[in-house]
Design a protein around this motif. Structure first.
Motif, PDB file in Angstrom:
ATOM      1  N   GLY A  97     -24.645 -20.300  48.107  1.00  0.00           N
ATOM      2  CA  GLY A  97     -25.612 -19.656  48.985  1.00  0.00           C
ATOM      3  C   GLY A  97     -26.490 -18.776  48.119  1.00  0.00           C
ATOM      4  O   GLY A  97     -27.083 -19.237  47.156  1.00  0.00           O
ATOM      5  N   ARG A  98     -26.525 -17.514  48.428  1.00  0.00           N
ATOM      6  CA  ARG A  98     -27.290 -16.558  47.604  1.00  0.00           C
ATOM      7  C   ARG A  98     -26.386 -15.642  46.800  1.00  0.00           C
ATOM      8  O   ARG A  98     -26.851 -14.694  46.189  1.00  0.00           O
ATOM      9  CB  ARG A  98     -28.175 -15.700  48.505  1.00  0.00           C
ATOM     10  CG  ARG A  98     -29.250 -16.474  49.184  1.00  0.00           C
ATOM     11  CD  ARG A  98     -30.126 -15.566  49.994  1.00  0.00           C
ATOM     12  NE  ARG A  98     -31.088 -16.351  50.728  1.00  0.00           N
ATOM     13  CZ  ARG A  98     -31.597 -15.994  51.885  1.00  0.00           C
ATOM     14  NH1 ARG A  98     -31.227 -14.860  52.442  1.00  0.00           N
ATOM     15  NH2 ARG A  98     -32.465 -16.758  52.479  1.00  0.00           N
ATOM     16  N   GLN A  99     -25.093 -15.921  46.815  1.00  0.00           N
ATOM     17  CA  GLN A  99     -24.131 -15.018  46.193  1.00  0.00           C
ATOM     18  C   GLN A  99     -23.527 -15.628  44.927  1.00  0.00           C
ATOM     19  O   GLN A  99     -23.176 -16.809  44.891  1.00  0.00           O
ATOM     20  CB  GLN A  99     -23.013 -14.713  47.188  1.00  0.00           C
ATOM     21  CG  GLN A  99     -22.069 -13.650  46.724  1.00  0.00           C
ATOM     22  CD  GLN A  99     -21.106 -13.266  47.829  1.00  0.00           C
ATOM     23  OE1 GLN A  99     -20.792 -14.068  48.693  1.00  0.00           O
ATOM     24  NE2 GLN A  99     -20.648 -12.028  47.799  1.00  0.00           N
ATOM     25  N   MET A 100     -23.387 -14.785  43.907  1.00  0.00           N
ATOM     26  CA  MET A 100     -22.722 -15.197  42.674  1.00  0.00           C
ATOM     27  C   MET A 100     -21.235 -15.356  42.971  1.00  0.00           C
ATOM     28  O   MET A 100     -20.597 -14.485  43.546  1.00  0.00           O
ATOM     29  CB  MET A 100     -22.931 -14.151  41.586  1.00  0.00           C
ATOM     30  CG  MET A 100     -22.187 -14.438  40.304  1.00  0.00           C
ATOM     31  SD  MET A 100     -22.742 -15.895  39.438  1.00  0.00           S
ATOM     32  CE  MET A 100     -24.315 -15.353  38.861  1.00  0.00           C
ATOM     33  N   THR A 101     -20.691 -16.496  42.593  1.00  0.00           N
ATOM     34  CA  THR A 101     -19.287 -16.798  42.830  1.00  0.00           C
ATOM     35  C   THR A 101     -18.621 -17.085  41.499  1.00  0.00           C
ATOM     36  O   THR A 101     -19.217 -17.694  40.618  1.00  0.00           O
ATOM     37  CB  THR A 101     -19.151 -18.014  43.767  1.00  0.00           C
ATOM     38  OG1 THR A 101     -19.871 -17.739  44.978  1.00  0.00           O
ATOM     39  CG2 THR A 101     -17.712 -18.291  44.111  1.00  0.00           C
ATOM     40  N   LEU A 102     -17.377 -16.644  41.351  1.00  0.00           N
ATOM     41  CA  LEU A 102     -16.619 -16.859  40.129  1.00  0.00           C
ATOM     42  C   LEU A 102     -15.400 -17.713  40.439  1.00  0.00           C
ATOM     43  O   LEU A 102     -14.842 -17.621  41.537  1.00  0.00           O
ATOM     44  CB  LEU A 102     -16.158 -15.528  39.549  1.00  0.00           C
ATOM     45  CG  LEU A 102     -17.215 -14.672  38.853  1.00  0.00           C
ATOM     46  CD1 LEU A 102     -18.177 -14.064  39.819  1.00  0.00           C
ATOM     47  CD2 LEU A 102     -16.556 -13.589  38.054  1.00  0.00           C
ATOM     48  N   LEU A 105     -13.334 -22.077  54.049  1.00  0.00           N
ATOM     49  CA  LEU A 105     -14.792 -22.034  53.908  1.00  0.00           C
ATOM     50  C   LEU A 105     -15.467 -23.119  54.739  1.00  0.00           C
ATOM     51  O   LEU A 105     -14.875 -24.163  55.009  1.00  0.00           O
ATOM     52  CB  LEU A 105     -15.176 -22.217  52.436  1.00  0.00           C
ATOM     53  CG  LEU A 105     -14.743 -21.123  51.477  1.00  0.00           C
ATOM     54  CD1 LEU A 105     -15.044 -21.545  50.044  1.00  0.00           C
ATOM     55  CD2 LEU A 105     -15.454 -19.824  51.797  1.00  0.00           C
ATOM     56  N   PRO A 106     -16.740 -22.893  55.112  1.00  0.00           N
ATOM     57  CA  PRO A 106     -17.508 -23.955  55.777  1.00  0.00           C
ATOM     58  C   PRO A 106     -17.662 -25.165  54.848  1.00  0.00           C
ATOM     59  O   PRO A 106     -17.586 -25.040  53.631  1.00  0.00           O
ATOM     60  CB  PRO A 106     -18.870 -23.304  56.044  1.00  0.00           C
ATOM     61  CG  PRO A 106     -18.635 -21.842  55.945  1.00  0.00           C
ATOM     62  CD  PRO A 106     -17.486 -21.652  55.010  1.00  0.00           C
TER      63      PRO A 106
END
Length: 88
Positions: A51-56, A11-12
């Protein structure tokens, strides 16, 4: 776990920091994640935005240590986690 480490390495930097912050949240309160039932009994899943994304993030607390299994977007998260667990 190697899969978790390899995923985060790719990942960045700013996303790596978001995941590190989520890990710190879990370390501060291990019960922050939702306890799962059925095939994933014993696992907890912490949800956060990257960011704008849901992460689990899937993890377990074993013998006073935190074991991180997987982090990623919601899409196919549980399916990929079950597939990974079958492989180990």
């Amino acid at each position: 776990m190697p899969q978790f480490k390899n995923h985060v390495k790719k990942l960045p930097r700013h996303f790596q920091q978001v995941i590190l912050d989520a890990v710190e949240d879990i370390l501060a309160n291990p019960d922050v994640g939702e306890l799962k039932k059925g095939d994933l009994a014993g696992f907890r899943v912490h949800k956060f935005t990257m960011g704008r994304q849901m992460t689990l993030m899937a993890y377990k607390v074993e013998n006073d240590s935190l074991v991180l299994y997987q982090a990623g977007p919601h899409e196919n998260f549980y399916k990929n986690l079950k597939k990974y667990l079958k492989g180990i």
